[in-house]
Scaffold this motif. Structure first.
Motif, short mmCIF file in Angstrom:
data_model
loop_
_atom_site.label_atom_id
_atom_site.label_comp_id
_atom_site.label_asym_id
_atom_site.label_seq_id
_atom_site.Cartn_x
_atom_site.Cartn_y
_atom_site.Cartn_z
N LEU A 10 0.81 -1.22 0.00
CA LEU A 10 0.00 0.00 0.00
C LEU A 10 0.85 1.26 0.00
N PRO A 11 0.34 2.32 -0.64
CA PRO A 11 1.06 3.59 -0.57
C PRO A 11 1.04 4.14 0.85
N ALA A 12 2.04 4.94 1.15
CA ALA A 12 2.12 5.55 2.48
C ALA A 12 0.91 6.47 2.68
N MET A 13 0.50 6.58 3.92
CA MET A 13 -0.68 7.35 4.27
C MET A 13 -0.28 8.53 5.15
N HIS A 14 -0.83 9.69 4.86
CA HIS A 14 -0.64 10.84 5.74
C HIS A 14 -1.37 10.52 7.05
N PRO A 15 -0.77 10.85 8.20
CA PRO A 15 -1.43 10.57 9.47
C PRO A 15 -2.83 11.19 9.58
N GLY A 16 -3.03 12.32 8.92
CA GLY A 16 -4.33 12.96 8.94
C GLY A 16 -5.42 12.10 8.33
N GLU A 17 -5.05 11.32 7.32
CA GLU A 17 -6.02 10.43 6.70
C GLU A 17 -6.50 9.36 7.68
N LEU A 18 -5.58 8.78 8.41
CA LEU A 18 -5.93 7.77 9.40
C LEU A 18 -6.82 8.37 10.50
N LEU A 19 -6.45 9.55 10.96
CA LEU A 19 -7.27 10.23 11.97
C LEU A 19 -8.68 10.52 11.44
N ARG A 20 -8.73 11.08 10.25
CA ARG A 20 -9.99 11.52 9.64
C ARG A 20 -10.91 10.34 9.31
N GLU A 21 -10.35 9.31 8.71
CA GLU A 21 -11.18 8.21 8.20
C GLU A 21 -11.51 7.14 9.24
N ASP A 22 -10.60 6.89 10.16
CA ASP A 22 -10.77 5.75 11.06
C ASP A 22 -10.86 6.12 12.54
N LEU A 23 -9.90 6.87 13.03
CA LEU A 23 -9.79 7.05 14.47
C LEU A 23 -10.80 8.01 15.07
N ILE A 24 -10.94 9.18 14.48
CA ILE A 24 -11.89 10.14 15.05
C ILE A 24 -13.31 9.60 15.03
N PRO A 25 -13.76 9.00 13.93
CA PRO A 25 -15.11 8.41 13.98
C PRO A 25 -15.24 7.32 15.06
N ALA A 26 -14.19 6.54 15.27
CA ALA A 26 -14.25 5.47 16.26
C ALA A 26 -14.22 6.01 17.69
N LEU A 27 -13.67 7.20 17.88
CA LEU A 27 -13.59 7.79 19.23
C LEU A 27 -14.92 8.37 19.68
N ASP A 28 -15.82 8.60 18.74
CA ASP A 28 -17.15 9.12 19.05
C ASP A 28 -17.07 10.46 19.79
N LYS A 29 -16.16 11.31 19.34
CA LYS A 29 -16.00 12.66 19.89
C LYS A 29 -15.96 13.63 18.71
N SER A 30 -16.40 14.85 18.94
CA SER A 30 -16.36 15.86 17.88
C SER A 30 -14.91 16.29 17.64
N LYS A 31 -14.67 16.85 16.49
CA LYS A 31 -13.33 17.36 16.18
C LYS A 31 -12.95 18.50 17.12
N THR A 32 -13.93 19.30 17.50
CA THR A 32 -13.68 20.37 18.46
C THR A 32 -13.22 19.80 19.79
N GLU A 33 -13.88 18.75 20.23
CA GLU A 33 -13.52 18.12 21.49
C GLU A 33 -12.14 17.46 21.40
N ILE A 34 -11.84 16.84 20.27
CA ILE A 34 -10.52 16.22 20.07
C ILE A 34 -9.44 17.29 20.14
N ALA A 35 -9.66 18.42 19.46
CA ALA A 35 -8.69 19.51 19.48
C ALA A 35 -8.47 20.00 20.91
N LYS A 36 -9.55 20.14 21.64
CA LYS A 36 -9.47 20.60 23.04
C LYS A 36 -8.67 19.60 23.88
N LEU A 37 -8.96 18.31 23.72
CA LEU A 37 -8.24 17.28 24.47
C LEU A 37 -6.75 17.27 24.14
#
Length: 107
Positions: A10-37
């Motif tokens: 697989l091609p290399a992935m920017h960390p933002g892609e992993l956060l955006r596509e997989d991790l943030i949705p799985a954390l069940d928190k808003s992006k605002t809350e993630i930024a705050k944390l």
């Protein structure tokens, strides 16, 4: 080292892609809350998610703590992405550089 030996599937992935596509949705928190944390601005988080900013050492420490997988994972993801991007951009220049071999028989 032959640059093609770096690629393995697989091609290399920017960390933002992993956060955006997989991790943030799985954390069940808003992006605002993630930024705050993380202790960062929403703009900084959005820039990483949009792949406009790299994950720095400081950000890798923050993400590693929040996600629980440590900073090395994030740094390696960013490093592999950067290397692949540079390889694409500089391929002709790199190809023109000869590979020198040291004569170790003189020792």
């Amino acid at each position: 080292m032959n640059m093609t030996s770096i690629k393995r599937g697989l091609p290399a992935m920017h960390p933002g892609e992993l956060l955006r596509e997989d991790l943030i949705p799985a954390l069940d928190k808003s992006k605002t809350e993630i930024a705050k944390l993380l202790g960062i601005s929403r703009r900084t988080l959005y820039d990483i998610l949009d792949e406009k900013q790299p994950v720095t050492v400081a950000m890798a420490l923050r993400l590693g703590k929040l996600i629980g997988n440590g900073p090395v994972f994030w740094l390696n993801l960013q490093r592999m992405y950067d290397l692949e991007q540079a390889e694409k951009t500089l391929s002709a220049e790199i190809e023109a550089i000869p590979t020198l071999h040291a004569d170790t028989s003189q020792r």
